[in-house]
Design a protein around this motif. Structure first.
Motif, PDB file in Angstrom:
ATOM      1  N   GLN A  12       1.535  -1.011  -0.084  1.00 20.80           N
ATOM      2  CA  GLN A  12       0.285  -0.139   0.349  1.00 20.80           C
ATOM      3  C   GLN A  12       0.884   1.083   0.239  1.00 20.80           C
ATOM      4  O   GLN A  12      -0.063   2.550  -0.533  1.00 20.80           O
ATOM      5  CB  GLN A  12      -1.085   0.311   1.214  1.00 20.80           C
ATOM      6  N   LEU A  13       2.420   1.037   0.102  1.00 23.52           N
ATOM      7  CA  LEU A  13       2.955   2.856   0.129  1.00 23.52           C
ATOM      8  C   LEU A  13       3.256   2.288  -1.286  1.00 23.52           C
ATOM      9  O   LEU A  13       4.270   3.554  -1.364  1.00 23.52           O
ATOM     10  CB  LEU A  13       4.533   2.025   0.639  1.00 23.52           C
ATOM     11  N   PHE A  14       2.790   1.822  -2.128  1.00 27.68           N
ATOM     12  CA  PHE A  14       3.368   1.665  -3.482  1.00 27.68           C
ATOM     13  C   PHE A  14       1.913   1.562  -4.804  1.00 27.68           C
ATOM     14  O   PHE A  14       2.079   2.098  -5.673  1.00 27.68           O
ATOM     15  CB  PHE A  14       4.753   0.687  -3.944  1.00 27.68           C
ATOM     16  N   CYS A  15       1.277   1.144  -3.938  1.00 25.13           N
ATOM     17  CA  CYS A  15      -0.274   1.136  -4.944  1.00 25.13           C
ATOM     18  C   CYS A  15      -0.862   1.080  -4.737  1.00 25.13           C
ATOM     19  O   CYS A  15      -1.301   1.271  -3.736  1.00 25.13           O
ATOM     20  CB  CYS A  15       0.242  -0.989  -5.404  1.00 25.13           C
ATOM     21  N   THR A  16      -1.985   1.183  -5.528  1.00 21.71           N
ATOM     22  CA  THR A  16      -3.596   1.515  -5.242  1.00 21.71           C
ATOM     23  C   THR A  16      -4.231  -0.026  -5.963  1.00 21.71           C
ATOM     24  O   THR A  16      -3.899  -1.120  -6.175  1.00 21.71           O
ATOM     25  CB  THR A  16      -4.499   2.166  -6.287  1.00 21.71           C
ATOM     26  N   ALA A  17      -5.385   0.396  -6.392  1.00 22.11           N
ATOM     27  CA  ALA A  17      -6.340  -1.669  -6.154  1.00 22.11           C
ATOM     28  C   ALA A  17      -5.673  -1.783  -7.585  1.00 22.11           C
ATOM     29  O   ALA A  17      -5.649  -3.181  -8.210  1.00 22.11           O
ATOM     30  CB  ALA A  17      -7.725  -1.539  -5.828  1.00 22.11           C
ATOM     31  N   GLU A  18      -5.262  -1.254  -8.565  1.00 23.28           N
ATOM     32  CA  GLU A  18      -5.378  -0.731 -10.115  1.00 23.28           C
ATOM     33  C   GLU A  18      -3.884  -0.616  -9.843  1.00 23.28           C
ATOM     34  O   GLU A  18      -3.206  -1.772 -10.822  1.00 23.28           O
ATOM     35  CB  GLU A  18      -6.442   0.156 -10.226  1.00 23.28           C
ATOM     36  N   GLN A  19      -3.207   0.183 -10.483  1.00 22.74           N
ATOM     37  CA  GLN A  19      -1.768   0.566 -10.237  1.00 22.74           C
ATOM     38  C   GLN A  19      -1.131   1.130  -9.469  1.00 22.74           C
ATOM     39  O   GLN A  19      -0.781   0.967  -7.886  1.00 22.74           O
ATOM     40  CB  GLN A  19      -1.842   2.036 -11.140  1.00 22.74           C
ATOM     41  N   CYS A  20       0.609   0.957  -9.995  1.00 23.39           N
ATOM     42  CA  CYS A  20       1.404   1.517  -8.993  1.00 23.39           C
ATOM     43  C   CYS A  20       2.815   1.853  -9.597  1.00 23.39           C
ATOM     44  O   CYS A  20       3.119   1.779 -10.554  1.00 23.39           O
ATOM     45  CB  CYS A  20       2.486   0.214  -9.210  1.00 23.39           C
ATOM     46  N   PRO A  21       2.704   3.733  -9.422  1.00 20.77           N
ATOM     47  CA  PRO A  21       2.677   4.836 -10.169  1.00 20.77           C
ATOM     48  C   PRO A  21       3.723   4.702  -9.666  1.00 20.77           C
ATOM     49  O   PRO A  21       4.802   4.582  -8.372  1.00 20.77           O
ATOM     50  CB  PRO A  21       2.249   5.580  -9.916  1.00 20.77           C
ATOM     51  N   VAL A  22       5.022   5.610 -10.989  1.00 21.72           N
ATOM     52  CA  VAL A  22       6.667   5.087 -10.011  1.00 21.72           C
ATOM     53  C   VAL A  22       7.084   6.916  -9.845  1.00 21.72           C
ATOM     54  O   VAL A  22       8.039   7.068  -9.608  1.00 21.72           O
ATOM     55  CB  VAL A  22       7.161   5.030 -11.591  1.00 21.72           C
ATOM     56  N   ILE A  23       5.921   7.858  -9.835  1.00 20.72           N
ATOM     57  CA  ILE A  23       6.222   9.114  -9.178  1.00 20.72           C
ATOM     58  C   ILE A  23       5.258   9.314  -8.294  1.00 20.72           C
ATOM     59  O   ILE A  23       3.810   9.131  -8.313  1.00 20.72           O
ATOM     60  CB  ILE A  23       6.450  10.296 -10.614  1.00 20.72           C
ATOM     61  N   VAL A  24       5.116   9.344  -7.268  1.00 20.21           N
ATOM     62  CA  VAL A  24       4.209   9.567  -5.978  1.00 20.21           C
ATOM     63  C   VAL A  24       4.782  11.021  -4.810  1.00 20.21           C
ATOM     64  O   VAL A  24       5.878  11.557  -4.707  1.00 20.21           O
ATOM     65  CB  VAL A  24       4.910   8.546  -4.677  1.00 20.21           C
ATOM     66  N   GLY A  25       3.576  11.958  -5.737  1.00 22.47           N
ATOM     67  CA  GLY A  25       4.247  13.202  -5.265  1.00 22.47           C
ATOM     68  C   GLY A  25       5.248  13.797  -5.908  1.00 22.47           C
ATOM     69  O   GLY A  25       4.826  13.872  -7.724  1.00 22.47           O
ATOM     70  N   ASN A  26       6.155  15.048  -5.900  1.00 23.37           N
ATOM     71  CA  ASN A  26       7.090  14.951  -6.927  1.00 23.37           C
ATOM     72  C   ASN A  26       8.249  13.997  -7.128  1.00 23.37           C
ATOM     73  O   ASN A  26       9.408  14.280  -7.082  1.00 23.37           O
ATOM     74  CB  ASN A  26       7.806  16.813  -6.459  1.00 23.37           C
ATOM     75  N   ASN A  27       8.302  12.893  -5.960  1.00 25.00           N
ATOM     76  CA  ASN A  27       9.064  11.837  -5.762  1.00 25.00           C
ATOM     77  C   ASN A  27       9.475  10.661  -7.253  1.00 25.00           C
ATOM     78  O   ASN A  27       8.579  10.322  -7.494  1.00 25.00           O
ATOM     79  CB  ASN A  27       9.439  10.962  -4.266  1.00 25.00           C
ATOM     80  N   LEU A  28      10.090  10.576  -7.531  1.00 25.66           N
ATOM     81  CA  LEU A  28      10.942   9.556  -8.188  1.00 25.66           C
ATOM     82  C   LEU A  28      11.431   8.155  -7.459  1.00 25.66           C
ATOM     83  O   LEU A  28      11.724   8.084  -6.544  1.00 25.66           O
ATOM     84  CB  LEU A  28      11.938   9.520  -9.009  1.00 25.66           C
ATOM     85  N   VAL A  29      10.393   7.111  -7.522  1.00 23.37           N
ATOM     86  CA  VAL A  29       9.824   5.851  -6.370  1.00 23.37           C
ATOM     87  C   VAL A  29      11.221   5.005  -7.107  1.00 23.37           C
ATOM     88  O   VAL A  29      12.183   4.805  -6.239  1.00 23.37           O
ATOM     89  CB  VAL A  29       8.783   4.915  -6.943  1.00 23.37           C
ATOM     90  N   TYR A  30      11.743   4.957  -8.308  1.00 24.63           N
ATOM     91  CA  TYR A  30      13.018   3.942  -8.565  1.00 24.63           C
ATOM     92  C   TYR A  30      13.667   4.558  -8.905  1.00 24.63           C
ATOM     93  O   TYR A  30      13.461   5.804  -9.958  1.00 24.63           O
ATOM     94  CB  TYR A  30      12.481   2.672  -9.606  1.00 24.63           C
ATOM     95  N   ARG A  31      15.186   4.100  -8.723  1.00 25.72           N
ATOM     96  CA  ARG A  31      16.323   4.925  -9.702  1.00 25.72           C
ATOM     97  C   ARG A  31      17.041   4.171 -10.496  1.00 25.72           C
ATOM     98  O   ARG A  31      17.779   4.265 -11.467  1.00 25.72           O
ATOM     99  CB  ARG A  31      17.661   4.962  -8.335  1.00 25.72           C
ATOM    100  N   ASP A  32      16.030   2.493 -10.608  1.00 21.70           N
ATOM    101  CA  ASP A  32      16.431   2.059 -12.222  1.00 21.70           C
ATOM    102  C   ASP A  32      15.361   0.761 -12.538  1.00 21.70           C
ATOM    103  O   ASP A  32      14.135   1.331 -11.879  1.00 21.70           O
ATOM    104  CB  ASP A  32      17.946   1.031 -11.290  1.00 21.70           C
ATOM    105  N   ASP A  33      15.613  -0.045 -12.690  1.00 22.41           N
ATOM    106  CA  ASP A  33      14.093  -1.771 -12.281  1.00 22.41           C
ATOM    107  C   ASP A  33      13.861  -1.804 -11.453  1.00 22.41           C
ATOM    108  O   ASP A  33      12.879  -3.521 -11.523  1.00 22.41           O
ATOM    109  CB  ASP A  33      14.896  -2.011 -13.905  1.00 22.41           C
ATOM    110  N   ASN A  34      14.230  -1.719  -9.791  1.00 22.87           N
ATOM    111  CA  ASN A  34      14.531  -2.256  -9.177  1.00 22.87           C
ATOM    112  C   ASN A  34      14.904  -1.452  -7.632  1.00 22.87           C
ATOM    113  O   ASN A  34      13.638  -2.763  -6.871  1.00 22.87           O
ATOM    114  CB  ASN A  34      14.516  -3.758  -8.731  1.00 22.87           C
ATOM    115  N   HIS A  35      15.049  -0.279  -8.094  1.00 23.19           N
ATOM    116  CA  HIS A  35      15.612  -0.237  -6.181  1.00 23.19           C
ATOM    117  C   HIS A  35      15.002   1.041  -6.269  1.00 23.19           C
ATOM    118  O   HIS A  35      14.849   1.621  -7.184  1.00 23.19           O
ATOM    119  CB  HIS A  35      17.345  -0.044  -6.482  1.00 23.19           C
TER     120      HIS A  35
END
Length: 759
Positions: free
Chosen positions: A712-735
């Motif tokens: 729940q810190l990353f996804c809604t029930a349908e999607q896992c956005p890669v930007i939350v607010g102005n934060n980029l979530v991932y620096r590569d394909d998994n970290h």
């Protein structure tokens, strides 16, 4: 790769020519260079079988890269080319050395430059412009620098360095990566003539000049001595290279695969055949026929039984190299062998003539076509791409290779040939560097997004006036709800915000210091140094343990340790979960003994130091090539046993659940879709294994630990956005990025408190 089928060295070339009388004093003054002895050539000087063998080699490579089923070892075609080049170039150099007493380096290098550099320049420049048009902007700089290194023929070492970098190990291949083999051969061309000249000079310097009848005998002996010493030198180089290959295939596979020192033995095998070809000519025809069939069988076997999981080169490379040597030996006889007749068929010879240009074109076409279509290619589409490469290769051979290679003016002037090579190299190098510097810098151009702040709610005030903190479970739920609201607000089609943190161009370097200061141990590292942060003199220790997916949470836990007056000890090793699972490293191509030893050392430390809390983290991207699969029964069982063991030692245990798998290199994807970040956001069913998480929760809870489901810190029930607010979530394909890990600090702190609370 050298593609010329030059004259074969045979027994005839060892026969002494007519002895010339010593030149008079006038001749010595007026002649710049001694007149060469006329080399005695085989009556079948052009090796049509080698031309066909080049056709087989390039077909193996191209069809392997096209993903044709059943040719899992087609990459061995490069090894076939190496042996051929060693044979042809050594034979050419020996004949010159034998005829002139030295090697005319300018003429030799001019011929190589005319043959190789113009076509390589054309393809390299075309690939650079194709990359600019088709690849995501964030990849362009690295790709174009690959091109610049390839233009200078040192790209193989750049690829070796990238291959040993854990954080770059899963990066997509470069459209210039196939130039690595050309780099190896160019480096061989640079060094081998100088070594031959040095050997001949040392022998002739040591020999006492003689004249008359005895002089003829002395000359003949010296000639044989030069050949023998060259052969011994080549054998020594080959042996040392093979030993280096065996050592690095085990410990540094990228260096074994890409570098000249570990590939020189393959070129040396071809050179040894050239220096001994006169002896092979005397073999019985039946023996030569048998050798030819055996050689073809070994090459075919290598194509069929080897695959990308085979540790390579190593001993596996003996199959194609020995096979190629046997085929070449079989063609040294007085008549053409059966294998030679097969190789001399018009179709294979035509393919062989086209091999150099086809090798240059096929890889960028296969790499850039999916980018043009924005999807992976099916098998039929890959075959069409190969057909396109064949057409481009034919045009390149007709209008670039042949005109430059056979131009009378260039052949007559070594200086002109070298100038052509220099101009081609300068054009290729300047094009890639200019495009790398002038290429666009990917930035978000959407509206600035609000920053995300997650904070614990103010404590309630009971009637007695004392502040009461929420129960651990309640606090976790409250903080998770705040994050979930920010995640939901960030879902959907949105442009990349202008205040993205970190910026796309900086994302790759946005990693905690533990990844660069030795705390996160690389593949070959043993032991675990002290890596304390927070309040390092504190008597309360919290250990963060696992692979790189544990270490990526270090920024959040360090803030918590500072706040709580804890000593945070980070213990991590790449691709090495702490559970007691038999493990193979696909990066090393062998049993991952370094991981097994690291696990034992870390567990011994944890038993001895008994930290107050052990936070376990690990990737869930382990597949069968590691010897186990994430979430399977062995995974669940060993996780439960590990938690129980740590609990028995006196530590509380918090197991961090997985972060969703974005299935793309997120910053690169966003640079290609700056107006729609959701194009890079996976759906929840694709990114999250809910059943696996549920099983892990049961295993950890049954063993007395606490499990943190982070979905729940990353996804809604349908999607896992890669930007939350102005934060980029991932620096590569998994970290995770440092910023997003820090954003979640309050949640991780509440999870730690819940793990420390009495059951």
């Amino acid at each position: 790769m050298e593609r010329s089928s030059s004259v074969v060295t045979t027994a005839a070339s060892t026969r002494p020519g007519r002895h010339r009388a010593a030149p008079s004093r006038v001749e010595r003054r007026t002649t710049r260079r001694p007149e060469p002895r006329a080399p005695i050539r085989d009556d079948r000087s052009f090796r049509v079988d080698i031309e066909g063998l080049r056709g087989i080699a390039v077909l193996a490579v191209v069809l392997f890269h096209a993903g044709l089923p059943g040719i899992g070892g087609g990459f061995v075609g490069v090894d076939v080319f190496f042996v051929i080049s060693g044979f042809l170039i050594t034979g050419l150099l020996w004949r010159e050395l034998d005829s002139y007493g030295t090697i005319r380096l300018a003429r030799f290098y001019a011929a190589r430059a005319r043959r190789l550099l113009p076509a390589a320049c054309v393809v390299l420049v075309a690939t650079a412009y194709g990359a600019i048009l088709l690849l995501p902007p964030l990849r362009l700089r690295d790709v174009l620098l690959d091109g610049a290194a390839s233009a200078l023929y040192v790209g193989n070492y750049r690829f070796a360095i990238q291959g040993t970098d854990y954080l770059a190990a899963d990066a997509p291949p470069s459209p210039f990566q196939h130039y690595w083999s050309l780099c190896v051969e160019e480096q061989f061309y640079l060094l081998w003539p100088a070594i031959l000249i040095a050997v001949a000079w040392l022998i002739r310097r040591a020999a006492r000049p003689r004249t008359g009848q005895h002089g003829r005998t002395s000359h003949r002996a010296r000639r044989t001595d030069v050949r023998s010493r060259c052969l011994y030198t080549l054998a020594a180089i080959g042996l040392l290279s093979f030993l280096a290959d065996l050592a690095t295939t085990t410990n540094l596979p990228p260096w074994a695969f890409f570098s000249l020192p570990t590939r020189a033995w393959e070129l040396a095998i071809g050179g040894a055949v050239a220096l001994t070809a006169w002896r092979w000519r005397e073999l019985a025809p039946a023996a030569l026929r048998a050798l030819g069939w055996a050689g073809l069988a070994l090459i075919a076997l290598a194509c069929l039984v080897l695959d990308e999981s085979t540790p390579y080169p190593g001993t596996a490379a003996l199959l194609p190299t020995v096979g190629t040597a046997l085929v070449i030996v079989s063609g040294c006889g007085r008549t053409m062998s059966d294998a030679g007749r097969i190789l001399a068929t018009p179709a294979l010879r035509t393919t062989g003539r086209l091999s150099y240009s086809l090798y240059l074109w096929h890889w960028p076409v296969l790499l850039l076509a999916p980018a043009a279509l924005e999807r992976d290619l099916g098998l039929s589409e890959r075959i069409i791409a190969v057909a396109v490469a064949v057409g481009l290769a034919a045009l390149t051979m007709q209008f670039v290779e042949k005109p430059v290679r056979y131009a009378a003016a260039l052949r007559a002037s070594p200086a002109a040939g070298l100038a052509v090579g220099g101009v081609a190299t300068a054009i290729a190098l300047s094009t890639t560097l200019v495009l790398a510097v002038a290429g666009p810098t990917p930035v978000g151009h959407g509206a600035a997004a609000p920053s995300v702040t997650i904070a614990a709610p103010a404590p309630t005030q009971p009637a007695a006036g004392a502040a009461a903190a929420p129960a651990p479970n309640t606090l976790v739920e409250q903080l998770t709800a705040q994050v979930q609201a920010a995640v939901a607000a960030s879902a959907g089609a949105r442009p990349v915000p202008s205040n993205l943190s970190p910026a796309l161009a900086d994302a790759a370097g946005d990693k905690p210091a533990v990844f660069t200061n030795g705390c996160v141990r690389s593949w070959l590292d043993l032991g675990q140094p002290e890596c304390g942060t927070g309040v390092t003199r504190s008597t309360t220790t919290v250990a963060l343990v696992g692979d790189s997916h544990a270490a990526m949470w270090q920024p959040a836990l360090e803030l918590i340790a500072d706040r709580r007056q804890w000593r945070l000890e980070t213990m991590a090793k790449v691709t090495c979960p702490l559970m007691d699972l038999p493990i193979t490293s696909p990066y090393l191509g062998r049993t991952y003994t370094e991981c097994e030893r690291w696990r034992a050392d870390v567990l011994a430390r944890l038993r001895a130091e008994r930290p107050k809390l052990v936070v376990l983290g690990m990737s869930r991207r382990y597949g069968g090539d590691f010897g186990f699969v994430s979430y399977d029964r062995a995974w669940q069982d060993t996780l439960g046993r590990l938690v129980a063991e740590l609990r028995a030692a006196g530590s509380a245990v918090l197991v961090l659940g997985p972060v969703p798998d974005p299935h793309s290199i997120v910053p690169t994807c966003l640079s290609a879709h700056p107006d729609n970040a959701s194009a890079c956001a996976p759906t929840r069913p694709v990114a999250v294994n809910d059943a696996g998480i549920a099983n892990e929760t049961t295993a950890v809870s049954s063993a007395g630990g606490r499990y943190a489901d982070l979905t729940q810190l990353f996804c809604t029930a349908e999607q896992c956005p890669v930007i939350v607010g102005n934060n980029l979530v991932y620096r590569d394909d998994n970290h995770l990025t440092v910023e997003y890990a820090r954003t979640l600090t309050s949640v991780i702190e509440a999870l730690a408190d819940r793990a420390l609370a009495p059951a």
